[in-house]
Scaffold this active site. Structure first.
Site, mmCIF file in Angstrom:
data_model
loop_
_atom_site.group_PDB
_atom_site.id
_atom_site.type_symbol
_atom_site.label_atom_id
_atom_site.label_comp_id
_atom_site.label_asym_id
_atom_site.label_seq_id
_atom_site.Cartn_x
_atom_site.Cartn_y
_atom_site.Cartn_z
ATOM 1 N N PHE A 24 0.935 3.052 7.317
ATOM 2 C CA PHE A 24 -0.396 3.320 7.873
ATOM 3 C C PHE A 24 -1.426 3.095 6.768
ATOM 4 O O PHE A 24 -1.380 3.749 5.728
ATOM 5 C CB PHE A 24 -0.435 4.776 8.337
ATOM 6 C CG PHE A 24 -1.779 5.265 8.794
ATOM 7 C CD1 PHE A 24 -2.296 4.866 10.027
ATOM 8 C CD2 PHE A 24 -2.516 6.148 8.015
ATOM 9 C CE1 PHE A 24 -3.534 5.341 10.468
ATOM 10 C CE2 PHE A 24 -3.750 6.619 8.448
ATOM 11 C CZ PHE A 24 -4.262 6.212 9.677
ATOM 12 N N HIS A 64 0.830 -1.210 0.000
ATOM 13 C CA HIS A 64 0.000 0.000 0.000
ATOM 14 C C HIS A 64 0.866 1.263 0.000
ATOM 15 O O HIS A 64 1.913 1.292 0.640
ATOM 16 C CB HIS A 64 -0.923 0.015 1.225
ATOM 17 C CG HIS A 64 -2.089 -0.919 1.089
ATOM 18 N ND1 HIS A 64 -1.945 -2.297 1.114
ATOM 19 C CD2 HIS A 64 -3.410 -0.679 0.884
ATOM 20 C CE1 HIS A 64 -3.138 -2.851 0.945
ATOM 21 N NE2 HIS A 64 -4.037 -1.903 0.800
ATOM 22 N N ILE A 66 -5.528 2.941 5.884
ATOM 23 C CA ILE A 66 -6.858 3.302 6.367
ATOM 24 C C ILE A 66 -7.794 3.364 5.166
ATOM 25 O O ILE A 66 -7.368 3.721 4.066
ATOM 26 C CB ILE A 66 -6.832 4.658 7.112
ATOM 27 C CG1 ILE A 66 -8.181 4.933 7.802
ATOM 28 C CG2 ILE A 66 -6.431 5.801 6.189
ATOM 29 C CD1 ILE A 66 -8.140 6.084 8.797
#
Lengths: 174, 174
Positions: B119, B67, B121
């Protein structure tokens, strides 16, 4: 780049550089970063093998399905990865005659119809005549045999791609 | 496209269409093709979850490492996948002020330094203020908690990407 430099890479650079050693499967590269430091190029390769071998059968089939056909639509539309383009070109797959092209297309289709994944071969360890012969012969194998064989070929491709990226002190042993 | 049409796709089209429902992990899509036919969109989603959940910890970390950072180098260099670009843009990540940009870059680095993965999300289920708050809060979690949380977010992202591709008879139940 030597193995010490490889071990010093943040995961983003590691994935940028090694993300396609297994075709279109950067998750494998990204996963084995967890296992660093690697004692050698062999150790990096072994970590990749270990990850692949631990996948369920569907995952191994998934790896094969991420591979392009030989002399197939990705080659013709220019959407092969750089690595695949170079490997297919070296084996003469970009310069088949019309008759050969039709034969390869027909055999690729037959293979995919039979097994549900594409014919995968380490093109750099072969030549055009041998690839065409193997394509026609392997179409007749059992599915389990071909799945195992395809994964073996994936590992050979991976080894050559790794060798192109990392200097090894003992290249013959990789 | 409805689920009957999905079930009729050869693997190449299936992977072309669904290959990025988990960011840069077409192997997952390619693997679950083995499990067709799917009774519903829920069943396809469940097959993806099952594959992810069965991966070793390094594989789950590998998914996260595929990601991009929020408002990171891929956004700035234009190399985000189409899906990520749209999702980050909707959440306002492409239009941060200079102060916000610096703060996000600092927190992204802190997060990656601490955990060894980025991170992640589901930006479409959040807004800019909430994303920035969570980024700063989640930096303080334990690693195992963040790995599990990141994978939950991957599944939310996957659900929304699937919903954008397949008509469901019961969209509220997906």
């Amino acid at each position: 780049m030597d193995i010490a430099a490889v071990n010093g890479l943040p995961y983003e650079d590691f994935v940028d550089i090694f993300g396609n050693v297994v075709e279109k499967c950067p998750i494998i590269t990204a996963a084995v970063w967890t296992k660093r430091p690697f004692a050698s190029l062999n150790a990096l390769e072994a970590a990749i093998h270990e990850f692949i071998d631990a996948l369920p059968q569907s995952g191994k089939e998934g790896i094969l399905r991420c591979h392009p056909d030989l002399a197939g639509r990705d080659l013709h539309s220019g959407t092969l990865t750089r690595e695949s383009r170079e490997e297919q070109a070296r084996a003469g797959m970009h310069a088949l005659g019309p008759e050969e092209s039709r034969r390869v297309a027909r055999l690729n289709d037959e293979y995919k119809q039979r097994f549900g994944f594409p014919f995968v071969i380490c093109a750099r360890m072969s030549d055009k005549a041998s690839i065409l012969l193997q394509l026609s012969e392997r179409c007749r194998n059992e599915r389990a045999v071909e799945l195992a064989r395809g994964i073996e070929e994936v590992k050979k491709i991976c080894r050559l791609r790794l060798q192109g990226l990392v200097h090894s002190d003992a290249p013959n042993k990789l």
